[in-house]
Scaffold this motif. Structure first.
Motif, PDB file in Angstrom:
ATOM      1  N   VAL A   1       0.859  -1.182   0.000  1.00 51.80           N
ATOM      2  CA  VAL A   1       0.000   0.000   0.000  1.00 51.80           C
ATOM      3  C   VAL A   1       0.898   1.235   0.000  1.00 51.80           C
ATOM      4  O   VAL A   1       1.691   1.423   0.921  1.00 51.80           O
ATOM      5  N   ASP A   2       0.796   2.036  -1.043  1.00 47.64           N
ATOM      6  CA  ASP A   2       1.581   3.264  -1.156  1.00 47.64           C
ATOM      7  C   ASP A   2       0.711   4.467  -0.819  1.00 47.64           C
ATOM      8  O   ASP A   2      -0.485   4.507  -1.152  1.00 47.64           O
ATOM      9  N   GLN A   3       1.318   5.425  -0.164  1.00 52.38           N
ATOM     10  CA  GLN A   3       0.626   6.678   0.155  1.00 52.38           C
ATOM     11  C   GLN A   3       0.874   7.684  -0.953  1.00 52.38           C
ATOM     12  O   GLN A   3       2.021   7.990  -1.284  1.00 52.38           O
ATOM     13  N   THR A   4      -0.169   8.186  -1.575  1.00 51.54           N
ATOM     14  CA  THR A   4      -0.062   9.171  -2.644  1.00 51.54           C
ATOM     15  C   THR A   4      -0.805  10.438  -2.246  1.00 51.54           C
ATOM     16  O   THR A   4      -1.449  10.501  -1.199  1.00 51.54           O
ATOM     17  N   GLU A   5      -0.732  11.438  -3.091  1.00 54.77           N
ATOM     18  CA  GLU A   5      -1.434  12.696  -2.816  1.00 54.77           C
ATOM     19  C   GLU A   5      -2.945  12.487  -2.744  1.00 54.77           C
ATOM     20  O   GLU A   5      -3.643  13.158  -1.983  1.00 54.77           O
ATOM     21  N   GLY A   6      -3.438  11.546  -3.530  1.00 62.24           N
ATOM     22  CA  GLY A   6      -4.877  11.303  -3.550  1.00 62.24           C
ATOM     23  C   GLY A   6      -5.347  10.307  -2.503  1.00 62.24           C
ATOM     24  O   GLY A   6      -6.540  10.044  -2.390  1.00 62.24           O
ATOM     25  N   GLY A   7      -4.416   9.740  -1.724  1.00 57.67           N
ATOM     26  CA  GLY A   7      -4.779   8.748  -0.711  1.00 57.67           C
ATOM     27  C   GLY A   7      -3.920   7.501  -0.839  1.00 57.67           C
ATOM     28  O   GLY A   7      -2.783   7.552  -1.315  1.00 57.67           O
ATOM     29  N   GLN A   8      -4.456   6.379  -0.447  1.00 63.41           N
ATOM     30  CA  GLN A   8      -3.728   5.121  -0.475  1.00 63.41           C
ATOM     31  C   GLN A   8      -3.954   4.376  -1.786  1.00 63.41           C
ATOM     32  O   GLN A   8      -5.064   4.344  -2.308  1.00 63.41           O
ATOM     33  N   GLN A   9      -2.880   3.784  -2.288  1.00 57.77           N
ATOM     34  CA  GLN A   9      -2.929   3.053  -3.541  1.00 57.77           C
ATOM     35  C   GLN A   9      -2.437   1.627  -3.307  1.00 57.77           C
ATOM     36  O   GLN A   9      -1.343   1.410  -2.776  1.00 57.77           O
ATOM     37  N   LEU A  10      -3.261   0.653  -3.669  1.00 61.07           N
ATOM     38  CA  LEU A  10      -2.859  -0.741  -3.540  1.00 61.07           C
ATOM     39  C   LEU A  10      -2.183  -1.189  -4.823  1.00 61.07           C
ATOM     40  O   LEU A  10      -2.691  -0.978  -5.922  1.00 61.07           O
ATOM     41  N   LYS A  11      -1.023  -1.842  -4.675  1.00 58.68           N
ATOM     42  CA  LYS A  11      -0.309  -2.417  -5.809  1.00 58.68           C
ATOM     43  C   LYS A  11      -0.209  -3.920  -5.575  1.00 58.68           C
ATOM     44  O   LYS A  11       0.470  -4.376  -4.660  1.00 58.68           O
ATOM     45  N   PHE A  12      -0.919  -4.662  -6.412  1.00 59.85           N
ATOM     46  CA  PHE A  12      -1.071  -6.106  -6.257  1.00 59.85           C
ATOM     47  C   PHE A  12      -0.335  -6.816  -7.378  1.00 59.85           C
ATOM     48  O   PHE A  12      -0.398  -6.410  -8.542  1.00 59.85           O
ATOM     49  N   GLY A  13       0.362  -7.908  -7.019  1.00 61.20           N
ATOM     50  CA  GLY A  13       1.095  -8.672  -8.023  1.00 61.20           C
ATOM     51  C   GLY A  13       0.874 -10.166  -7.901  1.00 61.20           C
ATOM     52  O   GLY A  13       0.768 -10.708  -6.796  1.00 61.20           O
ATOM     53  N   TRP A  14       0.803 -10.831  -9.053  1.00 62.41           N
ATOM     54  CA  TRP A  14       0.657 -12.294  -9.148  1.00 62.41           C
ATOM     55  C   TRP A  14       1.702 -12.765 -10.151  1.00 62.41           C
ATOM     56  O   TRP A  14       1.663 -12.405 -11.314  1.00 62.41           O
ATOM     57  N   ARG A  15       2.655 -13.587  -9.695  1.00 61.25           N
ATOM     58  CA  ARG A  15       3.734 -14.032 -10.581  1.00 61.25           C
ATOM     59  C   ARG A  15       3.905 -15.534 -10.466  1.00 61.25           C
ATOM     60  O   ARG A  15       4.056 -16.074  -9.386  1.00 61.25           O
ATOM     61  N   GLU A  16       3.875 -16.212 -11.622  1.00 67.24           N
ATOM     62  CA  GLU A  16       4.017 -17.665 -11.668  1.00 67.24           C
ATOM     63  C   GLU A  16       5.435 -18.060 -12.073  1.00 67.24           C
ATOM     64  O   GLU A  16       6.074 -17.393 -12.887  1.00 67.24           O
ATOM     65  N   HIS A  17       5.901 -19.167 -11.474  1.00 74.97           N
ATOM     66  CA  HIS A  17       7.242 -19.679 -11.735  1.00 74.97           C
ATOM     67  C   HIS A  17       7.201 -21.198 -11.833  1.00 74.97           C
ATOM     68  O   HIS A  17       6.261 -21.839 -11.382  1.00 74.97           O
ATOM     69  N   GLY A  18       8.277 -21.749 -12.411  1.00 74.88           N
ATOM     70  CA  GLY A  18       8.492 -23.188 -12.366  1.00 74.88           C
ATOM     71  C   GLY A  18       7.724 -24.005 -13.371  1.00 74.88           C
ATOM     72  O   GLY A  18       7.602 -25.224 -13.214  1.00 74.88           O
ATOM     73  N   VAL A  19       7.181 -23.381 -14.380  1.00 72.65           N
ATOM     74  CA  VAL A  19       6.461 -24.126 -15.402  1.00 72.65           C
ATOM     75  C   VAL A  19       6.800 -23.521 -16.758  1.00 72.65           C
ATOM     76  O   VAL A  19       7.017 -22.317 -16.884  1.00 72.65           O
ATOM     77  N   LYS A  20       6.887 -24.379 -17.759  1.00 75.80           N
ATOM     78  CA  LYS A  20       7.195 -23.909 -19.102  1.00 75.80           C
ATOM     79  C   LYS A  20       5.913 -23.842 -19.915  1.00 75.80           C
ATOM     80  O   LYS A  20       5.270 -24.856 -20.199  1.00 75.80           O
ATOM     81  N   VAL A  21       5.515 -22.635 -20.228  1.00 76.36           N
ATOM     82  CA  VAL A  21       4.303 -22.426 -21.007  1.00 76.36           C
ATOM     83  C   VAL A  21       4.680 -22.346 -22.479  1.00 76.36           C
ATOM     84  O   VAL A  21       5.463 -21.480 -22.890  1.00 76.36           O
ATOM     85  N   GLU A  22       4.152 -23.263 -23.257  1.00 72.41           N
ATOM     86  CA  GLU A  22       4.492 -23.305 -24.680  1.00 72.41           C
ATOM     87  C   GLU A  22       3.930 -22.108 -25.436  1.00 72.41           C
ATOM     88  O   GLU A  22       4.604 -21.463 -26.227  1.00 72.41           O
ATOM     89  N   ASP A  23       2.660 -21.815 -25.175  1.00 74.35           N
ATOM     90  CA  ASP A  23       2.001 -20.709 -25.869  1.00 74.35           C
ATOM     91  C   ASP A  23       1.924 -19.520 -24.927  1.00 74.35           C
ATOM     92  O   ASP A  23       1.171 -19.523 -23.961  1.00 74.35           O
ATOM     93  N   VAL A  24       2.749 -18.509 -25.182  1.00 75.23           N
ATOM     94  CA  VAL A  24       2.771 -17.341 -24.299  1.00 75.23           C
ATOM     95  C   VAL A  24       1.725 -16.314 -24.698  1.00 75.23           C
ATOM     96  O   VAL A  24       1.653 -15.242 -24.120  1.00 75.23           O
ATOM     97  N   ALA A  25       0.912 -16.634 -25.679  1.00 70.23           N
ATOM     98  CA  ALA A  25      -0.161 -15.717 -26.100  1.00 70.23           C
ATOM     99  C   ALA A  25      -1.449 -16.511 -26.269  1.00 70.23           C
ATOM    100  O   ALA A  25      -1.944 -16.701 -27.363  1.00 70.23           O
TER     101      ALA A  25
END
Length: 275
Positions: A199-223
């Motif tokens: 949670v970052d504090q900005t001039e307009g108030g609080q901003q949530l920055k959410f992240g989801w990152r996957e690892h350990g698998v080989k995805v053949e089709d990246v699109a």
């Protein structure tokens, strides 16, 4: 339906043609000097053959407040039910477009309904009326067969979401989990998902920055083909929350980033949960 002249100075049972010989549940509101504004319920009976009346006075102020709260809650419930039905209808239509067979449609639609129901369970059991972001994330991934600490980690401060925002976030986590189970990190034993936010504090108030990152698998089709799920993740959620979202597919799995403003009730303090 009597005039002032006919009313003042006479007994209540003498009014009109005697229809006030008794009266039931006559409510009167009054501002008392010591106890403030109260609502009193009057019940009266004339004592037979006597110029006397038996008057019972009951303070129903709290009862009226309770009735008002119940009415407000009922209105809110009706509003929520209407919104949920709208979401279900939208999910059905969009899910149908993305699947060619009835079996595929039922499987996908049932999964989305289950995700909707899980978030509703959290809403109904939340005493404060808000739902913790961590609870939403853990509930959805656990329902998808993932184990905290083994298949995914969660790290971030306590963030309370309104029922509306929690519902939108729950649908997003469900779609990310479903995608990971079919194409990404949850498809293999070696796959891992790192979920974190700050949670970052900005001039307009609080901003949530959410992240989801996957690892350990080989995805053949990246699109992969983009359907209702990706529309929810990228567009619908960002629009509902007034923020921005970005979804990218890498050879290791999905990489999702979301930002949106938080209400002032969130302090950004840690909830004490282990990652």
């Amino acid at each position: 339906m009597v005039s002032k002249k006919e009313t003042e100075g006479v007994f209540v049972w003498e009014l009109g043609n005697g229809q006030w010989n008794s009266f039931d549940d006559f409510a009167i509101e009054h501002e008392f000097e010591t106890i403030g504004h109260r609502t009193m319920l009057l019940n009266g009976r004339r004592l037979d053959k006597l110029d006397l009346i038996l008057l019972a006075i009951r303070d129903i102020t709290e009862l009226r407040h309770h009735e008002a709260r119940q009415s407000a809650l009922l209105g809110e419930l009706q509003h929520r039910v209407k919104n949920i039905l709208g979401k279900v209808r939208s999910m059905a239509r969009h899910t149908r477009r993305g699947h060619h067979s009835l079996d595929e449609f039922i499987e996908a639609f049932d999964g989305r309904l289950d995700g909707l129901a899980r978030t509703q369970d959290l809403v109904l059991t939340a005493p404060s009326g808000t739902i913790q972001l961590r609870d939403i994330v853990v509930a959805e991934l656990t329902a998808g067969g993932a184990e905290l600490g083994l298949h995914f980690t969660v790290e971030g401060p306590a963030v309370a979401l309104s029922p509306r925002d929690a519902q939108a976030m729950g649908m997003t986590i469900h779609e990310l989990t479903t995608n990971a189970a079919k194409h990404g990190a949850l498809k293999t034993e070696k796959g891992r998902i790192e979920i974190s936010w700050r949670v970052d504090q900005t001039e307009g108030g609080q901003q949530l920055k959410f992240g989801w990152r996957e690892h350990g698998v080989k995805v053949e089709d990246v699109a992969p083909a983009r359907g209702f799920g990706t529309e929810v993740i990228e567009r619908n959620l960002a629009y509902l929350l007034g923020g921005s979202a970005r979804l990218a597919f890498t050879p290791g799995g999905a990489d999702y980033r979301l930002e949106f403003p938080l209400p002032s009730v969130n302090t950004g303090k840690s909830d004490g949960s282990a990652p």
